[in-house]
Scaffold this active site. Structure first.
Site, short mmCIF file in Angstrom:
data_model
loop_
_atom_site.label_atom_id
_atom_site.label_comp_id
_atom_site.label_asym_id
_atom_site.label_seq_id
_atom_site.Cartn_x
_atom_site.Cartn_y
_atom_site.Cartn_z
N HIS B 76 -33.45 59.75 -29.89
CA HIS B 76 -32.48 60.73 -29.35
C HIS B 76 -31.36 59.99 -28.60
CE1 HIS B 76 -30.80 63.98 -26.86
NE2 HIS B 76 -31.11 63.28 -25.79
N ASP B 105 0.74 54.14 -38.01
CA ASP B 105 -0.70 54.09 -38.28
C ASP B 105 -1.31 53.07 -37.33
OD1 ASP B 105 -3.33 53.88 -39.60
OD2 ASP B 105 -2.34 54.96 -41.22
N TRP B 141 -34.71 53.52 -25.45
CA TRP B 141 -33.48 53.00 -26.06
C TRP B 141 -33.09 51.68 -25.43
CZ3 TRP B 141 -28.32 52.13 -24.43
CH2 TRP B 141 -28.06 52.41 -23.09
N SER B 168 -19.17 47.22 -35.61
CA SER B 168 -18.26 48.34 -35.81
C SER B 168 -17.44 48.61 -34.54
CB SER B 168 -19.06 49.58 -36.21
OG SER B 168 -18.33 50.74 -35.99
N SER B 169 -18.10 48.62 -33.39
CA SER B 169 -17.39 48.91 -32.14
C SER B 169 -16.38 47.84 -31.81
CB SER B 169 -18.37 48.99 -30.96
OG SER B 169 -19.30 49.99 -31.19
N HIS B 252 -24.29 48.74 -18.30
CA HIS B 252 -23.47 49.47 -17.34
C HIS B 252 -22.02 49.62 -17.79
CE1 HIS B 252 -23.11 51.91 -13.89
NE2 HIS B 252 -21.90 51.44 -13.82
N GLU B 254 -21.18 49.89 -20.70
CA GLU B 254 -21.32 50.89 -21.76
C GLU B 254 -21.14 52.31 -21.21
OE1 GLU B 254 -21.65 50.85 -24.98
OE2 GLU B 254 -22.34 52.89 -25.37
N TYR B 256 -19.23 53.21 -18.89
CA TYR B 256 -17.79 53.48 -18.73
C TYR B 256 -17.08 53.49 -20.07
CZ TYR B 256 -18.93 53.35 -13.93
OH TYR B 256 -19.50 53.66 -12.74
N SER B 267 -7.06 63.92 -18.41
CA SER B 267 -5.78 63.59 -17.77
C SER B 267 -4.61 64.06 -18.61
CB SER B 267 -5.65 62.08 -17.55
OG SER B 267 -6.74 61.61 -16.79
N HIS B 301 -28.45 47.80 -10.58
CA HIS B 301 -28.92 49.07 -9.99
C HIS B 301 -29.74 49.89 -10.99
CE1 HIS B 301 -24.87 51.19 -11.12
NE2 HIS B 301 -25.75 51.43 -12.02
N HIS B 302 -29.75 49.47 -12.26
CA HIS B 302 -30.62 50.13 -13.23
C HIS B 302 -32.05 49.61 -13.14
CE1 HIS B 302 -27.30 52.06 -15.47
NE2 HIS B 302 -26.62 51.03 -15.07
N THR B 327 -13.61 56.25 -8.35
CA THR B 327 -13.98 57.49 -9.04
C THR B 327 -13.51 58.70 -8.24
OG1 THR B 327 -15.94 56.30 -9.75
CG2 THR B 327 -15.87 58.64 -10.24
N LYS B 330 -9.85 59.33 -8.72
CA LYS B 330 -9.54 60.04 -9.96
C LYS B 330 -9.76 61.55 -9.80
CE LYS B 330 -10.09 58.21 -14.01
NZ LYS B 330 -9.00 57.40 -14.60
N ARG B 449 -40.20 60.20 -15.89
CA ARG B 449 -39.53 60.48 -17.15
C ARG B 449 -40.36 59.91 -18.31
NH1 ARG B 449 -34.72 55.95 -17.44
NH2 ARG B 449 -34.20 57.05 -19.35
#
Lengths: 378, 531
Positions: B76, B105, B141, B168-169, B252, B254, B256, B267, B301-302, B327, B330, B449
């Site tokens: 998932h 293009d 994951w 790809s990315s 991390h 990722e 953002y 925006s 922090h993860h 943050t 914003k 979890r």
């Protein structure tokens, strides 16, 4: 149209605020909030949690109120005409500085609590906790006491997919074990966490922390339980199939009761060591074997011995299980691939019982195995 | 003159049949393919979420075995992050960036084709593992060793799928950077770029910096399993925690990579429907860049509970807290854009306001978890599940929804059904809160979890959560309906500008735009810039 639009936005805003308010209301009642726990650490952590919760809630209410005000009053349907300002150095500096100040206010107690939590020195006793797939082993280093702790049988039965008992009928469903971790109150206890196979995490919420148990690493932690009682927790790091089924139960007792428990545990170990190995009746082996199989083997090889395709081999019809007793005993004693060695976990009698049960279940038909045969294979 | 018209017509001639899509080098067609792929993956990942919520509806195991349950949570996440969210962002970038900067293009059209067509193959590899001995990935994951190494025959497929997604990315990111740096129309200076373009430049740099790190980490897993290395095996002198450090050094940023494009979209949307210029354009750019820069210094922090030295824990706590500042800037800028505007609440604006409210809730719980000593309690409970779903679903996905509703009339030439759009918003918003808000409570109350079964004290909230989950899942079918109606041209004809006060180059093109966006670069001045 415009009226109903207004109504909808207001309704939406109210829904959001109510959700938030509900959150707060529940945070106040114990059952849906963090536990205050029974150690100085857990109490500090709880206080810190509440301070931060109140601060972010206050900020949230202020910010959401401004947004709701703006959404309500600065709408075209109320005839609002857009102003065209697009920056304000004063405002931008203000809303950079104020959050910094709030963060510093939060960081000070957080730093103090963290420093307090990391003082693992001068402990009065040490318990080493080792995570296994999917059970815990506890070693009381000074007392030479060592045992495994697995999910209690009634929970284990009720958690099966086609179980005959319901989880609702089991006391402390999934939060009960066969052997409790007995500890004295008012004692600084060092708890070392490590693992034998994959990462686990040892977590009892009432103690105020969790810590990963990692193979090859030993993490040190400490606790000081102030109140007698039974405190329950679970593995908190995904560790494979039965991650959800390896609970932790800590029983804090008075220092006298603890001393008595230590004597009892040592006595049991002496009796077990001194008991001569005897022939045991097959019925007894089968009965004991079934119980041990379900708590030690069924997680992988499944309760009906069918295994899991590609991961865990089936025992029903297995050539090894039905073959020479010595080869089968070797496999259990020393493990293979993902299978852990059981020589330190189970006694000769235990292993003989499991072997006898496996060799006479699910269509298997082989001789019973006596403890002496296992002892010879060791 | 007539020759010129005929010439233009020739250029606007679209290839037909399957070849139009297989061999496409057109940024709009590739953008469409990305978005359709993302929508399909959104439902594939969503179906797995439904299995999870069905199993967790009551204690005991009713539908699936624990191993399959773990596969559901693992796949998932992989499908949603790499299959739904990232392609949605790239799809929007493909469609909009050339039109926003006045280019015909993308800079590298063939690479563009390749970076899309890798995706279906990568996900075929990943989803095939369900039919292999040992089953689909079930170690989370995050692929932590040693657990992930226990996966059966699906393991190399998982690793290669991740490699392909990374390739790809990276190609997509290079293309976006090359396009924005080289193909801006005259007068389109960097500080005149629409904010969506700015957020994507920064995202693209994050991708180039972080995806190779992930590729390195999973390659080490591969060699640990098959070639006898011991990078992460303590018994061989390796270090299982090292993987977590490397993974989150990718992981991390990722976060953002996923969220910045959504920030860019809202925006664009908020100024349009507030009929006011974006407040603090320059500080928005700087805040976005600061968030991206800081995102490389907060990874641990993860993994506060792995047992770091005190100084490490303090450093990562302070660094994490500091992200709240840009943050906050914003959020305040968006509020100030709305302030004293003349707002209307069409569907894109509703979804953008949804982001403001609910991303903030995710931000607050994020700040709470940044406080290390309390995180020792929150870590790996449903509290974190609530946190990141608040950030991702009503934060990132709502931003994508806002963008789709905002630009759908431009893409298709017809207005979407506003009633259905609003229904989609309100049903989603009510159900998403029923779904994710109670997760805070059960997390605090002690539910870990990634467990398929739980103690009976958690039953009540889990049932409410599951009902919210099913309702949210069903609500998304409305979006499909809206999109199909527009794609079939059912609806009011859209004007070129579409929205009353929309600014920017994309609104100067016809609706739908010509096959090649700007064949003659437009001249950009201060008056025509700054949407």
């Amino acid at each position: 149209m415009t009226v109903s639009k207004t109504k909808r936005v207001v309704l939406g805003a109210i829904t959001l605020c109510l959700t938030l308010a509900c959150g707060l209301a529940f945070a106040e009642s114990m059952s849906w909030n963090l536990t205050e726990g029974v150690t100085p650490t857990s109490k500090k952590v709880y206080d810190l949690h509440m301070i931060i919760l109140y601060i972010v809630t206050a900020i949230g209410i202020a910010v959401f109120a401004v947004m709701c005000w703006s959404i309500y009053f600065h709408r075209k349907s109320r005839g609002a005409i857009a102003e065209q300002f697009h920056h304000s150095t004063f405002a931008e500096i203000t809303w950079t500085i104020i959050p910094i100040i709030i963060l510093i206010v939060m960081a000070i107690p957080a730093t103090k609590t963290l420093i307090f939590m990391e003082q693992t020195g001068d402990a009065e006793m040490t318990i080493k906790v080792t995570g296994y797939q999917w059970k815990w082993k506890y070693d009381y280093l000074e007392e030479d006491i060592s045992f495994f702790s697995t999910l209690k049988e009634d929970s284990n039965e009720a958690r099966q997919r086609y179980a005959s008992t319901r989880p609702e009928d089991v006391e402390n469903y999934l939060l009960d074990v066969d052997n409790y971790v007995v500890v004295p109150v008012d004692t600084k206890i060092r708890i070392l966490t490590t693992a034998s196979d994959v990462n686990h995490a040892w977590w009892v919420p009432d103690l105020g922390w969790k810590r990963d148990a990692i193979p090859g690493f030993i993490n040190d932690n400490w606790t000081f339980i102030e109140k007698e009682g039974v405190y329950r927790g679970q593995c908190a790091e995904l560790c494979g199939k039965d991650h959800g089924f390896m609970p932790i139960v800590v029983k804090a007792v008075s220092k006298e009761d603890y001393a008595a428990w230590v004597q009892e545990m040592k006595g049991n170990a002496r009796v077990a060591a001194a008991t001569p190995v005897e022939e045991i009746a097959v019925e007894e082996l089968l009965m004991k074997g079934k119980r041990l199989y379900n708590s030690n083997c069924a997680a992988c090889h499944m309760p009906e011995g069918e295994g899991v395709d590609g991961l865990f081999p089936a025992l029903a019809g297995s050539a090894i299980a039905n073959g020479e007793a010595e080869g089968f005993a070797h496999q259990i004693l020393n493990g293979k691939n993902m299978m852990p060695p059981f020589k330190d976990q189970l006694s000769d009698t235990d292993i003989a019982s499991v072997m006898t049960y496996v060799r006479n279940s699910w269509g298997n038909a082989a001789d019973a195995v006596q403890p002496a045969a296992v002892n010879a294979a060791r | 003159m007539s020759e010129a018209v005929a010439h233009d017509d020739h250029h606007d001639h679209k290839p037909t049949g399957i070849g139009r899509w297989l061999f496409s080098t057109n940024h709009k067609d590739i953008g469409t393919m990305y978005l359709v792929f993302s929508l399909i993956m959104f439902f594939v990942g969503g179906a797995m979420a439904m299995v999870i919520r069905a199993e967790l509806f009551q204690p005991g195991l009713q539908f699936v075995d624990p191993q399959f349950f773990n596969s559901m949570t693992t796949v998932h996440a992989l499908v949603m992050i790499f299959g739904a969210l990232m392609p949605a962002g790239v799809g929007l970038a493909n469609w909009m960036i050339p039109m926003m900067i006045g280019a015909p293009d993308m800079a590298m059209p063939r690479m563009n084709n390749m970076s899309f067509w890798i995706l279906p193959f990568a996900f075929t590899l990943l989803l095939l593992t369900f039919f292999m001995p040992g089953g689909a990935p079930a170690g989370g994951w995050t692929m932590y060793p040693p657990l992930v190494l226990q996966l059966g025959d699906g393991f190399p497929f998982l690793i290669f799928a991740v490699h392909f997604l990374g390739v790809s990315s990276i190609m997509g990111a290079i293309n976006i950077i090359a396009t924005v740096f080289n193909m801006r129309a005259p007068g389109m200076t960097f500080m005149r770029l629409p904010l969506f373009v700015w957020t994507w430049i920064i995202t693209a740099f994050l991708l180039i910096a972080s995806m190779p790190v992930l590729a390195g980490a999973v390659t080490m897993l591969l060699t640990d399993k098959y070639f006898g290395t011991a990078f992460f095996n303590a018994a061989g002198g390796g270090d299982p925690v090292l993987f977590q450090h490397i993974f989150w050094f990718f992981g991390h940023p990722e976060v953002y990579i996923l969220v910045l494009p959504s920030f860019g979209i809202i925006s664009q949307v908020i100024p349009t429907f507030s009929r006011k210029p974006l407040f603090g354009y320059a500080s928005m750019v700087y805040a976005t860049a600061s968030i991206a820069f800081l995102s490389f210094f907060v990874w641990a922090h993860h993994m506060f509970t792995v047992g770091m030295p005190l100084t490490g824990e303090l450093f990562f706590m302070y660094a994490t807290m500091s992200i709240a500042v840009p943050t906050g800037v914003k959020i305040f800028n968006w509020m100030a854009t709305m302030w004293k505007g003349s707002m209307t609440f069409e569907t894109p604006m509703l979804f953008s306001i949804g982001v403001l409210f609910m991303f903030s809730i995710g931000g607050f719980s994020g700040l709470m978890m940044g406080i290390t000593p309390v995180d020792f309690q929150y870590h790996d409970t449903y509290f974190i599940v609530a946190h990141f779903h608040y950030v991702i679903v009503p934060g990132i996905i709502y931003g994508v929804f806002a963008g789709v509703y905002y630009w759908l009339p431009k893409w298709t030439g017809v207005m979407y059904d506003e009633k259905l759009g609003k229904l989609h918003f309100w049903l989603s918003t009510i159900s998403v809160n029923v779904l994710f808000f109670p997760m805070h409570f059960i997390g605090l109350a002690g539910m870990p979890r990634r467990i398929p079964d739980y103690n009976t004290i958690f039953t009540g909230w889990n049932q409410i959560i599951s009902i919210g989950g099913f309702a949210f899942g069903l609500s998304q079918l409305i979006l499909v309906w809206v999109v199909i109606k527009c794609a079939r041209g059912q609806g009011e004809k859209a004007t070129d500008q579409v929205w009353e006060s929309a600014h920017g180059l994309e609104w100067t093109l016809s609706s739908p735009p010509p096959f090649h966006s700007f064949t003659t670069p437009p001249q950009v001045t201060d008056a025509t810039a700054h949407s």
